[in-house]
Design a protein around this motif. Structure first.
Motif, PDB file in Angstrom:
ATOM      1  N   ALA A 142     -31.989  26.618 -43.616  1.00 36.19           N
ATOM      2  CA  ALA A 142     -31.500  25.169 -43.520  1.00 36.19           C
ATOM      3  C   ALA A 142     -30.621  25.049 -44.732  1.00 36.19           C
ATOM      4  CB  ALA A 142     -32.691  24.319 -43.926  1.00 36.19           C
ATOM      5  N   TYR A 143     -29.727  24.146 -44.803  1.00 37.88           N
ATOM      6  CA  TYR A 143     -28.949  23.655 -45.922  1.00 37.88           C
ATOM      7  C   TYR A 143     -29.019  22.320 -46.160  1.00 37.88           C
ATOM      8  CZ  TYR A 143     -24.824  23.223 -49.250  1.00 37.88           C
ATOM      9  OH  TYR A 143     -24.147  23.416 -50.304  1.00 37.88           O
ATOM     10  N   ARG A 144     -29.524  21.974 -47.364  1.00 38.32           N
ATOM     11  CA  ARG A 144     -29.982  20.445 -48.107  1.00 38.32           C
ATOM     12  C   ARG A 144     -28.894  20.331 -48.933  1.00 38.32           C
ATOM     13  NH1 ARG A 144     -32.378  17.844 -52.039  1.00 38.32           N
ATOM     14  NH2 ARG A 144     -33.989  16.356 -51.440  1.00 38.32           N
ATOM     15  N   LYS A 145     -28.465  18.808 -48.594  1.00 37.02           N
ATOM     16  CA  LYS A 145     -27.370  18.318 -49.727  1.00 37.02           C
ATOM     17  C   LYS A 145     -27.753  16.900 -49.995  1.00 37.02           C
ATOM     18  CE  LYS A 145     -22.632  17.763 -51.026  1.00 37.02           C
ATOM     19  NZ  LYS A 145     -21.193  17.966 -50.425  1.00 37.02           N
ATOM     20  N   SER A 146     -27.948  16.432 -51.149  1.00 36.90           N
ATOM     21  CA  SER A 146     -28.091  15.092 -51.504  1.00 36.90           C
ATOM     22  C   SER A 146     -26.879  14.595 -52.548  1.00 36.90           C
ATOM     23  CB  SER A 146     -29.476  14.895 -52.553  1.00 36.90           C
ATOM     24  OG  SER A 146     -29.236  15.787 -53.682  1.00 36.90           O
ATOM     25  N   PHE A 147     -26.591  13.110 -51.803  1.00 39.19           N
ATOM     26  CA  PHE A 147     -25.422  12.352 -52.486  1.00 39.19           C
ATOM     27  C   PHE A 147     -25.825  11.107 -52.517  1.00 39.19           C
ATOM     28  CE2 PHE A 147     -24.642  13.166 -48.001  1.00 39.19           C
ATOM     29  CZ  PHE A 147     -24.372  12.086 -47.665  1.00 39.19           C
ATOM     30  N   GLN A 148     -24.893  10.170 -53.026  1.00 46.96           N
ATOM     31  CA  GLN A 148     -24.991   8.712 -53.147  1.00 46.96           C
ATOM     32  C   GLN A 148     -23.855   8.058 -52.655  1.00 46.96           C
ATOM     33  OE1 GLN A 148     -25.763   7.300 -56.969  1.00 46.96           O
ATOM     34  NE2 GLN A 148     -28.224   7.767 -56.820  1.00 46.96           N
ATOM     35  N   VAL A 149     -24.007   7.057 -51.810  1.00 48.36           N
ATOM     36  CA  VAL A 149     -23.123   6.128 -50.977  1.00 48.36           C
ATOM     37  C   VAL A 149     -23.222   4.762 -51.797  1.00 48.36           C
ATOM     38  CG1 VAL A 149     -21.913   5.099 -49.067  1.00 48.36           C
ATOM     39  CG2 VAL A 149     -22.908   7.487 -49.075  1.00 48.36           C
ATOM     40  N   GLY A 150     -22.480   4.432 -52.789  1.00 44.59           N
ATOM     41  CA  GLY A 150     -22.612   3.508 -53.473  1.00 44.59           C
ATOM     42  C   GLY A 150     -23.752   3.770 -54.351  1.00 44.59           C
ATOM     43  N   GLU A 151     -25.067   2.680 -53.989  1.00 50.95           N
ATOM     44  CA  GLU A 151     -26.393   2.897 -54.830  1.00 50.95           C
ATOM     45  C   GLU A 151     -27.321   3.265 -53.807  1.00 50.95           C
ATOM     46  OE1 GLU A 151     -26.726   1.936 -58.027  1.00 50.95           O
ATOM     47  OE2 GLU A 151     -24.650   1.197 -58.180  1.00 50.95           O
ATOM     48  N   ASP A 178     -17.944   7.178 -44.358  1.00 53.05           N
ATOM     49  CA  ASP A 178     -16.959   6.467 -43.447  1.00 53.05           C
ATOM     50  C   ASP A 178     -17.887   5.295 -42.993  1.00 53.05           C
ATOM     51  OD1 ASP A 178     -14.955   8.035 -44.032  1.00 53.05           O
ATOM     52  OD2 ASP A 178     -15.035   8.820 -42.056  1.00 53.05           O
ATOM     53  N   ALA A 179     -19.121   5.357 -42.884  1.00 55.05           N
ATOM     54  CA  ALA A 179     -19.938   4.135 -42.283  1.00 55.05           C
ATOM     55  C   ALA A 179     -20.667   3.473 -43.586  1.00 55.05           C
ATOM     56  CB  ALA A 179     -21.288   4.645 -41.490  1.00 55.05           C
ATOM     57  N   ASN A 180     -20.298   3.694 -44.807  1.00 57.65           N
ATOM     58  CA  ASN A 180     -20.542   3.145 -45.944  1.00 57.65           C
ATOM     59  C   ASN A 180     -22.016   3.078 -46.029  1.00 57.65           C
ATOM     60  OD1 ASN A 180     -18.157   2.064 -46.756  1.00 57.65           O
ATOM     61  ND2 ASN A 180     -18.351   0.404 -45.487  1.00 57.65           N
ATOM     62  N   GLY A 181     -22.855   4.362 -45.600  1.00 55.74           N
ATOM     63  CA  GLY A 181     -24.155   4.485 -45.930  1.00 55.74           C
ATOM     64  C   GLY A 181     -24.969   3.790 -44.725  1.00 55.74           C
ATOM     65  N   GLU A 182     -24.371   3.325 -43.742  1.00 51.54           N
ATOM     66  CA  GLU A 182     -25.146   2.512 -42.535  1.00 51.54           C
ATOM     67  C   GLU A 182     -25.491   3.829 -41.599  1.00 51.54           C
ATOM     68  OE1 GLU A 182     -26.454  -0.292 -42.700  1.00 51.54           O
ATOM     69  OE2 GLU A 182     -25.468  -0.933 -44.526  1.00 51.54           O
ATOM     70  N   VAL A 183     -26.399   4.558 -41.714  1.00 52.35           N
ATOM     71  CA  VAL A 183     -26.475   5.564 -40.635  1.00 52.35           C
ATOM     72  C   VAL A 183     -26.952   5.186 -39.408  1.00 52.35           C
ATOM     73  CG1 VAL A 183     -27.285   7.031 -42.698  1.00 52.35           C
ATOM     74  CG2 VAL A 183     -29.313   5.563 -41.642  1.00 52.35           C
ATOM     75  N   ASP A 184     -27.446   3.586 -39.344  1.00 53.95           N
ATOM     76  CA  ASP A 184     -27.814   3.197 -38.094  1.00 53.95           C
ATOM     77  C   ASP A 184     -26.479   3.260 -36.963  1.00 53.95           C
ATOM     78  OD1 ASP A 184     -30.295   3.004 -38.608  1.00 53.95           O
ATOM     79  OD2 ASP A 184     -30.150   0.775 -39.544  1.00 53.95           O
ATOM     80  N   THR A 185     -25.513   3.158 -37.779  1.00 57.84           N
ATOM     81  CA  THR A 185     -24.150   3.038 -37.014  1.00 57.84           C
ATOM     82  C   THR A 185     -23.719   4.197 -36.374  1.00 57.84           C
ATOM     83  OG1 THR A 185     -22.911   3.234 -38.912  1.00 57.84           O
ATOM     84  CG2 THR A 185     -23.424   0.870 -38.252  1.00 57.84           C
ATOM     85  N   LEU A 186     -24.183   5.453 -36.894  1.00 56.91           N
ATOM     86  CA  LEU A 186     -23.678   6.867 -36.585  1.00 56.91           C
ATOM     87  C   LEU A 186     -24.382   7.119 -35.338  1.00 56.91           C
ATOM     88  CD1 LEU A 186     -24.374   8.790 -39.648  1.00 56.91           C
ATOM     89  CD2 LEU A 186     -22.256   7.900 -38.988  1.00 56.91           C
TER      90      LEU A 186
END
Length: 444
Positions: free
Chosen positions: A131-140, A62-70
């Protein structure tokens, strides 16, 4: 070498068998409870970790990958009570900071899924985490999300629950012992009642055992009463035999004594013949009563082999009457057994076959049958037979329809007595030119 001593009582035997079995089953249940509890708790934690990773992924997208806004910091830790890590090529967010030595290697690991870290060589960090690990992409932008939980607290809770389960198991074992003891004691109460009845029987207060007992004890009570009946019958036979013998020999002995005491009369040939006849009467009566005294009647635990005994008697009578044929017909196996005393069965078969051998012309047939609830013996000969008016009188003691044939008239009477003692039935039938047919049916 015997390691286990056999218990001296039924109660001890049941407790020795049931108590270890109950303790063993309780121990197995406790171990299985621990394994299932650990598995269920792990699956529950994994499910929560996956849900929280999915929530973080949704927030990041939802934040388009901008984790600073979280809204990170302690927010997720306070809400979900889990540590987390968010990694992008530009930055890495780990909360709380003390978990960085544990989560950093997981970020660098390229394998997604559930990971468990035990005995980590770090300070101020949990020793066991999931722990549970998941990797994904938001855009590039590639992003890695990790959510983990300290299993130490969970394991302590499990240990406490498992300990309480052990305490409850011990209490249940103690309750099991009490229930077993009470149940065995209640189950053995009929034995005490039966023992009291036997004591009253011994003291002469009762003549038969008539107590309320469980279904399993009914055969025992029935067998004991049958044994008492058999003993009473034997005693009654003994008394009857003594009375019959005393009555029967009293008159002949008095007659012989009178002749011997009379000094005025010489003992001539006629007196000798009369004395011989009286002594013969005494001998016949003694023989009859002695044979009757050997009739055992129904006895518990006694049995006979009808086919084997029939073959032996037929072979012996075939030697005694070589000009006549003795035949056996039966579908019973050779080792079949009947609940009849062996001597009684020999008396019945021997008297019937000997009687048939005397009167038959050429052939005597013996049939032995067994069905549901009955046992049948049939002896038939091809002799002259018996008049229909005389059939009802057959079996009377001392009755001889033909005085020319040797005998005392006791054979069929003995057979009738034995059959009566076994609560059986005997019947006689005859047809023209077909001889006599004797049928015996025993219901026991």
């Amino acid at each position: 070498m015997r390691f286990l001593k056999k218990p001296a009582s039924v109660k001890g035997t049941l407790l020795a068998l049931l108590l270890p079995a109950g303790i063993g089953l309780m121990g197995v249940a406790w171990l299985v409870h621990g394994l299932l509890l650990d598995r269920m708790s792990r699956e529950f934690v994994e499910s929560r970790l996956k849900d929280e990773v999915a929530f973080l992924e949704h927030q990041i997208r939802d934040a388009n990958g901008e984790v600073d806004t979280l809204q990170t910091g302690d927010y997720f830790q306070d809400v979900f009570h889990h540590a987390f890590a968010i990694h992008t090529p530009e930055q890495t967010i780990i909360s709380p900071d003390t978990w960085e030595p544990l989560l950093t290697p997981l970020i660098e690991n390229e394998e997604d899924g559930t990971v468990r870290v035990e005995d980590a060589e770090t300070t101020d960090t949990p020793l066991d985490i999931l722990a549970y690990r998941k990797s994904f992409q938001v855009g590039e932008t590639p992003i890695v999300v990790i959510v983990s939980e300290d299993l130490g607290a969970l394991k302590r809770s499990q240990a406490a629950l498992h300990a309480w389960t052990a305490v409850v198991s011990v209490l249940l074992i103690m309750l099991l012992v009490a229930v077993l003891w009470f149940g065995i004691t209640m189950s053995m109460r009929p034995v005490v009642t039966l023992k009291a009845a036997l004591k009253r029987l011994q003291d002469g207060e009762i003549s038969r055992i008539n107590v309320q007992s469980p279904e399993e004890f009914h055969p025992l009570v029935l067998q004991l009463n049958q044994l008492l009946d058999s003993l009473d019958q034997r005693l009654e036979r003994s008394r009857d035999a003594l009375a019959n013998l005393s009555h029967s020999v009293k008159t002949p002995i008095a007659a012989v004594r009178q002749i011997l005491e009379d000094d005025t009369r010489p003992i001539d040939t006629n007196l000798r013949r009369q004395m011989a006849e009286r002594l013969s009467d005494i001998d016949r009566q003694l023989e009859a009563e002695m044979r009757r005294s050997r009739f055992a009647g129904p006895q518990i635990g006694k049995s006979a082999y009808p086919i084997k005994q029939a073959r032996d008697l037929l072979w012996m009578l075939g030697r005694l009457y070589p000009e006549k044929s003795f035949e056996l017909s039966s579908s019973l196996p050779e080792d079949s057994r009947w609940p009849i005393e062996e001597h009684d069965l020999n008396e019945v078969l021997g008297n019937l076959l000997d009687n048939a051998g005397k009167w038959s012309s050429r052939c005597v047939e013996l049939s032995v049958e067994q069905g549901s609830g009955f046992k049948r013996i049939v002896v038939a000969d091809d002799g002259p037979g018996v008049n229909h008016k005389d059939l009802a009188s057959l079996g009377q003691r001392g009755l001889r329809l033909d005085e020319q044939t040797p005998g005392h008239g006791l054979g069929l009477a003995i057979v009738r007595d034995i059959v009566t003692r076994y609560e059986g039935k005997i019947s006689f039938s005859t047809k023209s030119c077909s001889g006599l047919r004797v049928s015996i049916e025993l219901l026991r």
